[in-house]
Design a protein around this motif. Sequence first.
Motif, PDB file in Angstrom:
ATOM      1  N   ILE A 174       0.846  -1.195   0.000  1.00 26.55           N
ATOM      2  CA  ILE A 174       0.000   0.000   0.000  1.00 26.55           C
ATOM      3  C   ILE A 174       0.884   1.248   0.000  1.00 26.55           C
ATOM      4  N   ILE A 175       0.609   2.156  -0.903  1.00 22.24           N
ATOM      5  CA  ILE A 175       1.284   3.454  -0.913  1.00 22.24           C
ATOM      6  C   ILE A 175       0.320   4.471  -0.303  1.00 22.24           C
ATOM      7  N   MET A 176       0.711   5.052   0.827  1.00 23.24           N
ATOM      8  CA  MET A 176      -0.147   5.984   1.557  1.00 23.24           C
ATOM      9  C   MET A 176       0.464   7.389   1.532  1.00 23.24           C
ATOM     10  N   PRO A 177      -0.069   8.293   0.711  1.00 23.12           N
ATOM     11  CA  PRO A 177       0.437   9.660   0.693  1.00 23.12           C
ATOM     12  C   PRO A 177       0.198  10.364   2.027  1.00 23.12           C
ATOM     13  N   GLY A 178       1.160  11.183   2.442  1.00 28.15           N
ATOM     14  CA  GLY A 178       1.029  11.977   3.652  1.00 28.15           C
ATOM     15  C   GLY A 178       1.898  13.208   3.555  1.00 28.15           C
ATOM     16  N   GLY A 179       1.474  14.272   4.183  1.00 27.00           N
ATOM     17  CA  GLY A 179       2.245  15.516   4.155  1.00 27.00           C
ATOM     18  C   GLY A 179       1.446  16.637   3.524  1.00 27.00           C
ATOM     19  N   GLY A 180       0.868  17.497   4.358  1.00 26.42           N
ATOM     20  CA  GLY A 180       0.140  18.647   3.839  1.00 26.42           C
ATOM     21  C   GLY A 180      -1.187  18.330   3.193  1.00 26.42           C
ATOM     22  N   ILE A 181      -1.775  17.187   3.497  1.00 19.77           N
ATOM     23  CA  ILE A 181      -3.056  16.822   2.894  1.00 19.77           C
ATOM     24  C   ILE A 181      -4.196  17.572   3.583  1.00 19.77           C
ATOM     25  N   ASN A 182      -5.115  18.094   2.766  1.00 14.93           N
ATOM     26  CA  ASN A 182      -6.278  18.804   3.300  1.00 14.93           C
ATOM     27  C   ASN A 182      -7.443  18.669   2.321  1.00 14.93           C
ATOM     28  N   GLU A 183      -8.559  19.324   2.652  1.00 12.31           N
ATOM     29  CA  GLU A 183      -9.763  19.179   1.827  1.00 12.31           C
ATOM     30  C   GLU A 183      -9.591  19.742   0.414  1.00 12.31           C
ATOM     31  N   SER A 184      -8.664  20.651   0.226  1.00 11.89           N
ATOM     32  CA  SER A 184      -8.504  21.279  -1.088  1.00 11.89           C
ATOM     33  C   SER A 184      -7.642  20.458  -2.046  1.00 11.89           C
ATOM     34  N   ASN A 185      -6.864  19.511  -1.516  1.00 12.09           N
ATOM     35  CA  ASN A 185      -5.987  18.748  -2.420  1.00 12.09           C
ATOM     36  C   ASN A 185      -6.206  17.239  -2.374  1.00 12.09           C
ATOM     37  N   ILE A 186      -7.087  16.757  -1.505  1.00 10.88           N
ATOM     38  CA  ILE A 186      -7.285  15.315  -1.389  1.00 10.88           C
ATOM     39  C   ILE A 186      -7.766  14.692  -2.701  1.00 10.88           C
TER      40      ILE A 186
END
Length: 246
Positions: A174-186
């Motif tokens: 599983i590749i799980m993106p993380g770092g600065g994630i919010n409602e505008s870029n999810i």
Amino acid sequence: MSYQLEICANSVQSVINAEKAGAQRVELCDNLWEGGTTPSAATIKLAKEKTKIAIYVLVRPRGGDFVYSDLEFEIIKEDIRICKELGVEGIVSGVLNADGTVDKARTKILVELSRPLPFTFHRAFDVAAEPFQALEDIIDCGAVRILTSGQKNSAIEGIELLKEIQEKAAGRIIIMPGGGINESNISKLQSIGCQEFHMSGKKAQKSMAKPGHVNMNSSKDIPENIIFTSDIGTIRSVIEKIDVDS
């Protein structure tokens, strides 16, 4: 398509807030200013007692790099044993060599020690010298997922590499993106095929204490009258966005 949101929770209150907001899982840690370190046993114990959300624990003995001495490696192993005794649902850790390659020998030991709990290789991946070789090495070690910002300061900045890694992983991990994630870029991160996402959803609160004239930390870049807690509203806004777009 089913999505999962993991919250980087830096306290028991943050774990409680993540559960109330509807997140599926937390990565429990301490010291966000250092990129996260291992939380205390009391923090883990109380988080387990006060919530039912799945708790993965970050096992990292200090800030800085991910190249560890023999003593530090012993601390990591002992922390994993303690986490298992406390009944957590997963372990988050990882080790690199000085040249930026994955320390496969040590990482394999940690994966095996963590079993039957799932093992996430953390953002040490983001400072690995060669990401595609690191991907293969981590898969070979038996980890179930990689937490990564695509070797950039944020997942959006690293989205092209994240897309390539997701494609090369081909369901093997599983590749799980993380770092600065919010409602505008999810939504952009959903578009590359990832199904799990990691965010802190943190919100700053001013301390109730009157600011002192002595700084307890040598770095003046760390404000000591600010407390960060994962915020229910911030997390919910991302979950609602995922639900709309899924």
